[in-house]
Write a protein that holds these residues in place. Structure first.
Motif, PDB file in Angstrom:
ATOM      1  N   ARG A  23      85.454  50.187  20.490  1.00  0.00           N
ATOM      2  CA  ARG A  23      85.889  49.373  21.638  1.00  0.00           C
ATOM      3  C   ARG A  23      84.720  48.635  22.288  1.00  0.00           C
ATOM      4  O   ARG A  23      84.880  47.535  22.796  1.00  0.00           O
ATOM      5  CB  ARG A  23      86.605  50.251  22.646  1.00  0.00           C
ATOM      6  CG  ARG A  23      87.935  50.715  22.083  1.00  0.00           C
ATOM      7  CD  ARG A  23      88.891  51.187  23.133  1.00  0.00           C
ATOM      8  NE  ARG A  23      90.169  51.474  22.491  1.00  0.00           N
ATOM      9  CZ  ARG A  23      90.839  52.592  22.627  1.00  0.00           C
ATOM     10  NH1 ARG A  23      90.373  53.544  23.412  1.00  0.00           N
ATOM     11  NH2 ARG A  23      91.985  52.770  22.005  1.00  0.00           N
ATOM     12  N   ASP A  24      83.525  49.250  22.269  1.00  0.00           N
ATOM     13  CA  ASP A  24      82.330  48.609  22.837  1.00  0.00           C
ATOM     14  C   ASP A  24      81.647  47.682  21.836  1.00  0.00           C
ATOM     15  O   ASP A  24      80.585  47.148  22.121  1.00  0.00           O
ATOM     16  CB  ASP A  24      81.329  49.675  23.304  1.00  0.00           C
ATOM     17  CG  ASP A  24      81.842  50.491  24.479  1.00  0.00           C
ATOM     18  OD1 ASP A  24      82.800  50.040  25.147  1.00  0.00           O
ATOM     19  OD2 ASP A  24      81.286  51.581  24.714  1.00  0.00           O
ATOM     20  N   ARG A  25      82.239  47.551  20.639  1.00  0.00           N
ATOM     21  CA  ARG A  25      81.734  46.689  19.584  1.00  0.00           C
ATOM     22  C   ARG A  25      80.360  47.104  19.045  1.00  0.00           C
ATOM     23  O   ARG A  25      79.610  46.301  18.520  1.00  0.00           O
ATOM     24  CB  ARG A  25      81.729  45.229  19.994  1.00  0.00           C
ATOM     25  CG  ARG A  25      83.145  44.667  20.172  1.00  0.00           C
ATOM     26  CD  ARG A  25      83.084  43.237  20.591  1.00  0.00           C
ATOM     27  NE  ARG A  25      84.053  42.275  20.198  1.00  0.00           N
ATOM     28  CZ  ARG A  25      84.627  42.041  19.027  1.00  0.00           C
ATOM     29  NH1 ARG A  25      84.362  42.797  18.022  1.00  0.00           N
ATOM     30  NH2 ARG A  25      85.486  41.063  18.828  1.00  0.00           N
ATOM     31  N   TYR A  27      80.418  49.066  16.663  1.00  0.00           N
ATOM     32  CA  TYR A  27      80.922  48.826  15.314  1.00  0.00           C
ATOM     33  C   TYR A  27      81.938  47.688  15.460  1.00  0.00           C
ATOM     34  O   TYR A  27      83.088  47.920  15.810  1.00  0.00           O
ATOM     35  CB  TYR A  27      81.617  50.056  14.731  1.00  0.00           C
ATOM     36  CG  TYR A  27      80.796  51.329  14.715  1.00  0.00           C
ATOM     37  CD1 TYR A  27      79.439  51.330  14.437  1.00  0.00           C
ATOM     38  CD2 TYR A  27      81.397  52.547  14.970  1.00  0.00           C
ATOM     39  CE1 TYR A  27      78.704  52.510  14.421  1.00  0.00           C
ATOM     40  CE2 TYR A  27      80.674  53.727  14.946  1.00  0.00           C
ATOM     41  CZ  TYR A  27      79.331  53.702  14.676  1.00  0.00           C
ATOM     42  OH  TYR A  27      78.606  54.867  14.664  1.00  0.00           O
ATOM     43  N   PRO A  28      81.526  46.450  15.236  1.00  0.00           N
ATOM     44  CA  PRO A  28      82.449  45.319  15.418  1.00  0.00           C
ATOM     45  C   PRO A  28      83.497  45.247  14.309  1.00  0.00           C
ATOM     46  O   PRO A  28      83.329  45.872  13.249  1.00  0.00           O
ATOM     47  CB  PRO A  28      81.524  44.104  15.394  1.00  0.00           C
ATOM     48  CG  PRO A  28      80.296  44.543  14.703  1.00  0.00           C
ATOM     49  CD  PRO A  28      80.174  46.022  14.908  1.00  0.00           C
ATOM     50  N   PRO A  29      84.576  44.487  14.533  1.00  0.00           N
ATOM     51  CA  PRO A  29      85.607  44.338  13.506  1.00  0.00           C
ATOM     52  C   PRO A  29      85.001  43.896  12.171  1.00  0.00           C
ATOM     53  O   PRO A  29      84.132  43.027  12.128  1.00  0.00           O
ATOM     54  CB  PRO A  29      86.525  43.259  14.078  1.00  0.00           C
ATOM     55  CG  PRO A  29      86.357  43.407  15.563  1.00  0.00           C
ATOM     56  CD  PRO A  29      84.909  43.764  15.758  1.00  0.00           C
ATOM     57  N   SER A  31      83.088  45.644  10.300  1.00  0.00           N
ATOM     58  CA  SER A  31      81.861  46.363   9.952  1.00  0.00           C
ATOM     59  C   SER A  31      82.192  47.742   9.390  1.00  0.00           C
ATOM     60  O   SER A  31      83.256  48.306   9.644  1.00  0.00           O
ATOM     61  CB  SER A  31      80.939  46.506  11.162  1.00  0.00           C
ATOM     62  OG  SER A  31      81.503  47.377  12.122  1.00  0.00           O
ATOM     63  N   THR A  78      84.302  40.192   8.389  1.00  0.00           N
ATOM     64  CA  THR A  78      83.074  39.414   8.354  1.00  0.00           C
ATOM     65  C   THR A  78      83.072  38.543   7.108  1.00  0.00           C
ATOM     66  O   THR A  78      83.702  38.859   6.116  1.00  0.00           O
ATOM     67  CB  THR A  78      81.837  40.344   8.320  1.00  0.00           C
ATOM     68  OG1 THR A  78      81.945  41.185   7.172  1.00  0.00           O
ATOM     69  CG2 THR A  78      81.732  41.174   9.575  1.00  0.00           C
TER      70      THR A  78
END
Length: 80
Positions: A23-25, A27-29, A31, A78
């Motif tokens: 949620r805090d990114r 680990y971004p979408p 990844s 990504t």
């Protein structure tokens, strides 16, 4: 991180930590999420406990697994 004296099961504590990181990114979408071995070492939990936390993330729809490659954060991918 993981509180061994807590009444909350360790896998739930690990799940909460990983959910917050998604949620805090941290680990971004798209990844890759750390492996069960890496998570067990980082969080001081057993491999089965790390597996259970990752399984719950998948069931929650926050991650998906690519066989042989690992778990990834759901959402936008990504461009590799």
């Amino acid at each position: 991180m993981i509180d061994p004296t807590s009444e909350v099961p360790r896998w739930r504590q690990a799940h909460a930590i990983l959910t917050d990181r998604i949620r805090d990114r941290v680990y971004p979408p798209g990844s890759r999420v750390p492996s069960v071995v890496a998570l067990s070492e980082e969080l001081g939990i057993s491999i089965p406990t790390a597996q259970k936390a990752l399984r719950q993330l998948r069931e929650d729809g926050l991650t998906y697994t690519v066989p042989g490659l690992g778990s990834y954060v759901a959402g936008e991918s990504t461009d590799d």
